[in-house]
Design an enzyme around this catalytic site. Structure first.
Site, PDB file in Angstrom:
ATOM      1  N   CYS A  28      -5.009   2.603   0.220  1.00 25.05           N
ATOM      2  CA  CYS A  28      -6.043   2.207   1.178  1.00 25.05           C
ATOM      3  C   CYS A  28      -5.429   1.932   2.555  1.00 25.05           C
ATOM      4  O   CYS A  28      -5.060   2.861   3.260  1.00 25.05           O
ATOM      5  CB  CYS A  28      -6.858   1.029   0.647  1.00 25.05           C
ATOM      6  SG  CYS A  28      -8.368   0.729   1.582  1.00 25.05           S
TER       7      CYS A  28
ATOM      8  N   HIS B  44      -7.988   1.961  -4.879  1.00 28.07           N
ATOM      9  CA  HIS B  44      -7.112   0.833  -5.218  1.00 28.07           C
ATOM     10  C   HIS B  44      -6.714   0.859  -6.690  1.00 28.07           C
ATOM     11  O   HIS B  44      -7.416   0.262  -7.511  1.00 28.07           O
ATOM     12  CB  HIS B  44      -7.825  -0.492  -4.927  1.00 28.07           C
ATOM     13  CG  HIS B  44      -8.059  -0.760  -3.483  1.00 28.07           C
ATOM     14  ND1 HIS B  44      -7.095  -1.288  -2.666  1.00 28.07           N
ATOM     15  CD2 HIS B  44      -9.141  -0.568  -2.695  1.00 28.07           C
ATOM     16  CE1 HIS B  44      -7.566  -1.420  -1.434  1.00 28.07           C
ATOM     17  NE2 HIS B  44      -8.819  -0.975  -1.423  1.00 28.07           N
TER      18      HIS B  44
ATOM     19  N   GLU C  57      -4.597  -0.853  -8.043  1.00 26.35           N
ATOM     20  CA  GLU C  57      -4.231  -2.222  -8.451  1.00 26.35           C
ATOM     21  C   GLU C  57      -5.445  -3.033  -8.893  1.00 26.35           C
ATOM     22  O   GLU C  57      -5.300  -4.136  -9.390  1.00 26.35           O
ATOM     23  CB  GLU C  57      -3.491  -2.926  -7.297  1.00 26.35           C
ATOM     24  CG  GLU C  57      -4.344  -3.441  -6.144  1.00 26.35           C
ATOM     25  CD  GLU C  57      -4.759  -2.375  -5.125  1.00 26.35           C
ATOM     26  OE1 GLU C  57      -4.640  -1.168  -5.441  1.00 26.35           O
ATOM     27  OE2 GLU C  57      -5.236  -2.748  -4.045  1.00 26.35           O
TER      28      GLU C  57
END
Lengths: 194, 292
Positions: free
Chosen positions: A79, A168, A170
């Protein structure tokens, strides 16, 4: 294997937790002194790209990190990290690492109401993807391999030692992107041995 | 395609703001200064809390036109405040595509009993809390982010510290409780058993928790970070000070390197006049007592 996570602002702890769950050693990078220890890879997390870019400059991290990436250090940008790696931002002027031959559009899907999640293909595998006020890749250079698209827009790409995703990894339980990045690091190691 | 989960996406946006500074701004010009200084978001409001205190009267949501002019001036997320319980002000902000709504005690409450049912909205909400019970009630109403209330517009950090310590102490207490004690704790806190159980298992709030209210210096910001805040709001502290751009940039760096005393010492030099400040014992209106 030991991966440094840029910890100036944003969702860096989420990356650290994902790496730790995969049994990988991590450390936070907040200032040049943190770069004294050996490092096999670097992650530039999500957050606000203007903030991270400015802090990279002011905390004297931009040049050492850029040099390391240009010398072949494997890097994953997610991002805001993608925006910082991009050579060109189509709709903004701001400091960045600018090593990857891509043109990105910031806030490509608009404001928070445009944030979304989906399931799409990353290197041949369907994985969950979360996009938060995300950018997309508008154009890639000849050395860049496209690794994923959502509705005709490029959202993941690789150029040599540089991997970037607009989403993302994560923020979901999936580990495909990390596995891919770890493979990149391992291949690099083999090359070094050779 | 999976169904979009707005609440999860909204909590995710709060995660992206972590380690950052959210600054109050009143004009597009100030918004640009804030972005340039490294703000991770701006809060658009006509009057900053210190001026609301001076002006007195009823403080309401800002003019949407003014908020839109700030949205056009910067690329970072733009937040704006609505009065506690004023769901129509929130509908208006959602309509103009605000990135985050602050249901805020800084404005005059519109409802002295009920907060907004934030689960009915697509955009995220942040709410103030001065203890764990308030935080968990706001989260159950749909808040995607929590901040301490502190005492806005005072430049006095004492209340933000008190609120953060109260919250941390309550969380620590719950994590060390036996499971059969959680039911009574939920009753005491006036929150659901599930909320208390989450704290018991995770040792933290289910959403991001920032510090707000009275932060005026890099040291104040680092203090709140060391006490466990995941980022800070700075309201009056920046644009009520002598050199807003310099102070804002110093606070941003202090939040990133909040454990590095040497760096914070250097950052604290030559910042010019800090906002004057009012002691908590000198103020007439305790904004933190609004909305429980």
């Amino acid at each position: 294997m030991r991966i440094g996570v840029l910890a100036l602002q944003g969702a860096f702890i989420e990356h650290i937790h994902k790496l730790q769950a995969l049994g990988i050693d991590t450390f936070e990078i907040r200032q040049p002194a943190d770069l004294q220890t050996p490092c096999d890879g670097l992650i530039i997390p999500g957050g606000e790209s203007t903030v991270i870019g400015k802090l990279l400059v002011e905390l004297q991290l931009l040049t050492p990190l850029k040099n390391a990436i240009q010398a072949g250090l494997p890097v994953l940008g997610t991002c805001a990290g993608l925006i910082l790696l991009a050579k060109t931002i189509s709709n903004a002027t701001q400091p960045g690492i600018n090593t990857m031959d891509i043109v990105t559009t910031r806030n490509g899907y608009g404001r928070q109401l445009g944030s979304f999640n989906t399931v799409a293909t990353f290197v041949g595998e369907k994985i969950p993807m979360v996009f938060i006020r995300a950018p997309y890749i508008q154009k890639v250079g000849p050395q860049v391999e496209v690794l994923g698209e959502v509705e005709g827009r490029i959202i993941a790409a690789r150029q040599a030692n540089m991997l970037a995703t607009a989403f993302h990894p994560e923020l979901t339980d999936d580990t495909q992107v990390y596995q891919y990045f770890i493979d990149m690091i391992n291949q690099q190691d083999q090359r070094r041995v050779v | 395609m999976t169904e979009n989960n707005r609440y999860a996406l909204n909590k995710n946006l709060a995660q992206m703001l972590k380690g950052g500074v959210i600054m109050d701004v009143s004009t597009p010009q100030q918004a640009k200064i804030a972005q340039e200084a490294g703000a991770s978001a701006v809060m658009a409001l006509e009057r900053i809390p210190a001026d609301i205190r001076v002006a007195g009267g009823v403080a309401r949501m800002s003019d949407p036109k003014m908020i839109k002019s700030i949205q056009e001036a910067v690329s970072i997320p733009v937040m704006a405040k609505v009065r506690i319980g004023h769901f129509v002000e929130a509908q208006i902000l959602q309509e103009i595509q605000i990135d985050f709504i602050d249901e805020s005690e800084v404005l005059s409450p519109a409802d002295d009993k009920f907060h907004i049912d934030k689960t009915k909205f697509e955009v995220p909400f942040v709410c103030g809390a001065k203890n764990l019970g308030e935080a968990l009630r706001r989260i159950s109403e749909g808040a995607a982010m929590i901040r301490t209330k502190g005492e806005p517009g005072t430049g006095d950090i004492v209340q933000a510290v008190r609120h953060m310590r109260l919250m941390n102490a309550a969380i620590k207490k719950i994590t060390s409780m036996a499971e059969d004690e959680l039911f009574e704790e939920a009753k005491q806190l006036e929150v659901s058993y599930e909320a208390v159980k989450y704290i018991h298992e995770n040792g933290k709030l289910p959403v991001v928790n920032f510090a707000a209210g009275g932060i005026a210096t890099p040291a104040d910001a680092a203090l709140m970070m060391q006490l466990g805040a995941e980022g800070v709001f700075v309201g009056s502290g920046i644009f009520k000070s002598g050199d807003p751009a310099k102070r804002a940039a110093a606070i941003v760096k202090a939040v990133t390197n909040y454990n590095d005393a040497k760096m914070i010492a250097a950052l604290s030099e030559d910042l010019g006049e800090a906002m004057v400040g009012i002691n908590e014992s000198e103020i007439k209106i305790l904004m933190a007592e609004r909305g429980k």
